[in-house]
Design a protein around this motif. Structure first.
Motif, PDB file in Angstrom:
ATOM      1  N   ASP A  91       0.806  -1.222   0.000  1.00 50.31           N
ATOM      2  CA  ASP A  91       0.000   0.000   0.000  1.00 50.31           C
ATOM      3  C   ASP A  91       0.842   1.277   0.000  1.00 50.31           C
ATOM      4  O   ASP A  91       0.651   2.149  -0.842  1.00 50.31           O
ATOM      5  CB  ASP A  91      -0.955  -0.012   1.194  1.00 50.31           C
ATOM      6  N   GLU A  92       1.756   1.394   0.935  1.00 45.23           N
ATOM      7  CA  GLU A  92       2.546   2.618   1.017  1.00 45.23           C
ATOM      8  C   GLU A  92       3.468   2.812  -0.190  1.00 45.23           C
ATOM      9  O   GLU A  92       3.549   3.929  -0.711  1.00 45.23           O
ATOM     10  CB  GLU A  92       3.313   2.666   2.335  1.00 45.23           C
TER      11      GLU A  92
ATOM     12  N   PHE B 238       4.482   5.859  -5.254  1.00 50.17           N
ATOM     13  CA  PHE B 238       4.652   5.824  -6.701  1.00 50.17           C
ATOM     14  C   PHE B 238       3.588   6.676  -7.386  1.00 50.17           C
ATOM     15  O   PHE B 238       3.897   7.489  -8.275  1.00 50.17           O
ATOM     16  CB  PHE B 238       4.582   4.381  -7.209  1.00 50.17           C
ATOM     17  N   LEU B 239       2.344   6.519  -6.986  1.00 46.92           N
ATOM     18  CA  LEU B 239       1.267   7.286  -7.602  1.00 46.92           C
ATOM     19  C   LEU B 239       1.397   8.776  -7.312  1.00 46.92           C
ATOM     20  O   LEU B 239       1.108   9.614  -8.179  1.00 46.92           O
ATOM     21  CB  LEU B 239      -0.093   6.762  -7.134  1.00 46.92           C
TER      22      LEU B 239
ATOM     23  N   MET C 229       1.729  11.703 -10.088  1.00 52.45           N
ATOM     24  CA  MET C 229       0.861  12.894 -10.102  1.00 52.45           C
ATOM     25  C   MET C 229       1.687  14.171 -10.080  1.00 52.45           C
ATOM     26  O   MET C 229       1.367  15.131 -10.775  1.00 52.45           O
ATOM     27  CB  MET C 229      -0.090  12.872  -8.896  1.00 52.45           C
ATOM     28  N   GLN C 230       2.767  14.215  -9.322  1.00 52.92           N
ATOM     29  CA  GLN C 230       3.632  15.395  -9.289  1.00 52.92           C
ATOM     30  C   GLN C 230       4.275  15.623 -10.647  1.00 52.92           C
ATOM     31  O   GLN C 230       4.392  16.751 -11.101  1.00 52.92           O
ATOM     32  CB  GLN C 230       4.680  15.256  -8.192  1.00 52.92           C
ATOM     33  N   ARG C 231       4.711  14.567 -11.304  1.00 56.49           N
ATOM     34  CA  ARG C 231       5.288  14.695 -12.642  1.00 56.49           C
ATOM     35  C   ARG C 231       4.259  15.198 -13.637  1.00 56.49           C
ATOM     36  O   ARG C 231       4.554  16.044 -14.470  1.00 56.49           O
ATOM     37  CB  ARG C 231       5.856  13.355 -13.118  1.00 56.49           C
ATOM     38  N   SER C 232       3.035  14.700 -13.533  1.00 56.13           N
ATOM     39  CA  SER C 232       1.961  15.139 -14.426  1.00 56.13           C
ATOM     40  C   SER C 232       1.672  16.627 -14.233  1.00 56.13           C
ATOM     41  O   SER C 232       1.479  17.365 -15.201  1.00 56.13           O
ATOM     42  CB  SER C 232       0.681  14.358 -14.169  1.00 56.13           C
ATOM     43  N   ARG C 233       1.657  17.064 -12.993  1.00 55.50           N
ATOM     44  CA  ARG C 233       1.408  18.479 -12.707  1.00 55.50           C
ATOM     45  C   ARG C 233       2.560  19.339 -13.188  1.00 55.50           C
ATOM     46  O   ARG C 233       2.371  20.441 -13.681  1.00 55.50           O
ATOM     47  CB  ARG C 233       1.199  18.690 -11.223  1.00 55.50           C
ATOM     48  N   ALA C 234       3.806  18.835 -13.044  1.00 53.30           N
ATOM     49  CA  ALA C 234       4.967  19.602 -13.491  1.00 53.30           C
ATOM     50  C   ALA C 234       4.952  19.765 -15.006  1.00 53.30           C
ATOM     51  O   ALA C 234       5.322  20.818 -15.535  1.00 53.30           O
ATOM     52  CB  ALA C 234       6.257  18.918 -13.047  1.00 53.30           C
ATOM     53  N   ILE C 235       4.528  18.719 -15.724  1.00 54.71           N
ATOM     54  CA  ILE C 235       4.473  18.804 -17.182  1.00 54.71           C
ATOM     55  C   ILE C 235       3.363  19.731 -17.614  1.00 54.71           C
ATOM     56  O   ILE C 235       3.513  20.505 -18.558  1.00 54.71           O
ATOM     57  CB  ILE C 235       4.272  17.393 -17.784  1.00 54.71           C
ATOM     58  N   ALA C 236       2.225  19.688 -16.914  1.00 52.77           N
ATOM     59  CA  ALA C 236       1.084  20.538 -17.262  1.00 52.77           C
ATOM     60  C   ALA C 236       1.425  21.982 -16.988  1.00 52.77           C
ATOM     61  O   ALA C 236       1.162  22.883 -17.691  1.00 52.77           O
ATOM     62  CB  ALA C 236      -0.147  20.117 -16.476  1.00 52.77           C
TER      63      ALA C 236
END
Length: 104
Positions: free
Chosen positions: A86-87, A92-93, A97-104
Motif C-alpha cells: 500500500d505505502e 509511486f502514484l 501525479m507530481q510529474r503530471s502536474r509539473a508537465i502541465a
C-alpha cells in the motif's frame, strides 16, 4: 440515542482531546492499517471457512479462540500489506501525479 447523541459526542471529544506522544504512534499505526484490515478480513474469513469445510471442521461453531487468532492474523497481514504494497504504491502514484502536474 446512540447514533444521534452518543456517537457524535464521542467523535467530537476524540477529535478535540489531546493525545500523548506514546499513544499517537499507536493511533498512527492503527490508522495506517485500518484500510487493509477492512479489505482483508472478509476474504480471510471466507478462506478459513472454506478450508474448515473441506476438512469437516467448523471454525466458527466450537472454537472461541478462533476469533482472537483471526484478529491477530488479520492485523499482522494488514501491517505487512501496508508496508510492502500500500505505502509503496501510494508513493509511486504521488510521484506520478507530481510529474503530471509539473508537465502541465
Amino acid at each position: 440515542i446512540c447514533v444521534v447523541l452518543l456517537f457524535p459526542v464521542m467523535v467530537t471529544v476524540g477529535a478535540v482531546a489531546a493525545t500523548s506522544p506514546r499513544l499517537s504512534k499507536l493511533y498512527s499505526w492503527l490508522g495506517r492499517i485500518s484500510y487493509p484490515i477492512y479489505i482483508i478480513h472478509t476474504p480471510m474469513l471466507m478462506i478459513i471457512a472454506g478450508a474448515g469445510k473441506a476438512v469437516s471442521i467448523d471454525p466458527f461453531a466450537n472454537h472461541p479462540w478462533f476469533g482472537i487468532a483471526m484478529a491477530i492474523v488479520v492485523i499482522v497481514i494488514s501491517d505487512i500489506a501496508t508496508r510492502i504494497y500500500d505505502e509503496p504504491v501510494r508513493r509511486f502514484l504521488q510521484r506520478q501525479m507530481q510529474r503530471s502536474r509539473a508537465i502541465a
